[in-house]
Design an enzyme around this catalytic site. Structure first.
Site, PDB file in Angstrom:
ATOM      1  N   PRO A  43      22.224  14.085  -4.546  1.00 35.66           N
ATOM      2  CG  PRO A  43      23.732  14.262  -2.752  1.00 35.66           C
ATOM      3  CD  PRO A  43      22.158  13.833  -2.792  1.00 35.66           C
ATOM      4  CD  GLU A  44      29.476  11.793  -8.784  1.00 37.75           C
ATOM      5  OE1 GLU A  44      30.097  11.327  -9.793  1.00 37.75           O
ATOM      6  OE2 GLU A  44      30.039  12.560  -8.156  1.00 37.75           O
TER       7      GLU A  44
END
Length: 346
Positions: A43-44
């Site tokens: 993920p970010e």
């Protein structure tokens, strides 16, 4: 010959220290490799963290001391990848920047660790990183090839909302797509980070480069995210991977949960601050995996979504839609300063 690869997204949450997060990343990567995965997205802000609910003690025209202390904690948690504040581009990728006397590499070793994990697992790994350079933080995504090492790095060009308080803007030149070949499958890949995907012109800049692997690391856990990912896949005729953070309030950094604002808010420590929503979408907009809700990588057997993809489906989809080619018009043009929109050569 079918162009088939196994792709995966890991719905993960940042640990309390960067070392612990990197260790969790390595374990997840090994689990994915054991399943024959070729491409893995995290993920970010996975490395460095996304301090949801944190205000950094800031109000219009005023900053409180505890907020500055929080920023110091966040700054120290971020990774130093050895790049410059303006972004050194290919010189950084090719390790041509000067190294301090007595050091083997620039930065804190995070880049080299990611290259080692990619090499040992034989996977293309893409991971969201909060990157510190000079005195500023950037929300970045790093592409790491198992044979060639780092292929490139994105810096988010427009942080969203209060992210702008602590993240600097990245250069649009980092929207440059990169190419690689995995098991004989040619890939042109690029990432749009979280709400950058709501910027139509930014999406078009990636479509114009003939991307067939579109990466969307995020922390957006809204139900509206999946329709956006399906739209991106349909528009770009690309395979779309979106990995979201998923974690509980008590898994946020202690300097966030113990702040005066958070104590006053009275969040349920067991409730999900980020419920996830990771997904994989095929090039005709078909949902192949997810969205996955309320499952963290504390249970990696469930948080890892794996799908087998025939990348020739991207070309099959161009029969009736190619936004930068047969379905474009000369009257409509896009220009991005500092970015060549032509597809990169192999």
């Amino acid at each position: 010959m079918p162009q088939i690869l196994k792709v995966a997204v890991s719905q993960s949450h940042t640990r309390q220290t960067r070392a612990d997060t990197l260790s969790a990343l390595e374990q997840t990567a090994q689990k994915a490799a054991d399943q024959g995965v070729n491409i893995l997205l995290f993920p970010e802000a996975y490395i460095g963290g996304y301090p949801r609910t944190c205000s950094f003690g800031s109000k219009f025209g005023f900053r409180e001391q505890h907020g500055r202390d929080q920023f110091l904690e966040y700054f120290n948690a971020a990774a130093d990848l050895g790049d410059t504040p303006s972004g050194a581009g290919d010189d950084w990728v090719e390790k041509k920047l000067p190294v301090a006397k007595g050091k083997q590499f620039r930065g804190d070793g995070t880049r080299e660790f990611l290259e080692k994990v990619a090499r040992e697992t034989g996977m293309l790994i893409v991971v969201g990183v909060i990157e510190r350079s000079g005195g500023s933080l950037y929300c970045s995504a790093v592409y790491v090839d198992p044979k060639r090492g780092v292929l490139g790095k994105r810096r988010k060009v427009m942080p969203t909302g209060t992210e702008r308080l602590v993240w600097a803007q990245g250069s649009p030149s980092t929207l440059k797509a990169v190419t690689t070949e995995i098991n004989g499958v040619r890939l042109t890949l690029a990432a749009a980070i979280c709400w950058e995907n709501y910027m139509p012109l930014l999406r078009q800049s990636l479509y114009s480069q003939n991307v067939n692997l579109y990466l969307a690391p995020t922390v957006d856990s809204r139900e509206t995210w999946l329709p956006l990912m399906r739209t991106v896949a349909l528009e770009g005729r690309a395979v779309v991977l979106s990995a979201s953070q998923c974690g509980r309030y008590n898994q946020l950094p202690k300097w966030v949960t113990q702040s005066p604002e958070n104590k006053a808010a009275g969040y349920d420590p067991e409730a999900f601050s980020s419920p996830g929503g990771s997904c994989i979408v095929g090039p005709l907009g078909e949902v192949l995996a997810g969205p996955l809700w309320n499952v963290t990588d504390d249970d990696p057997d469930k948080s890892l979504q794996v799908v087998e993809i025939d990348f020739e489906d991207c070309e099959r989809g161009r029969l009736d839609l190619d936004l930068a080619g047969s379905y474009s018009r000369n009257e409509f043009t896009l220009k991005v300063e500092g970015l060549d929109l032509n597809p990169p050569p192999f």
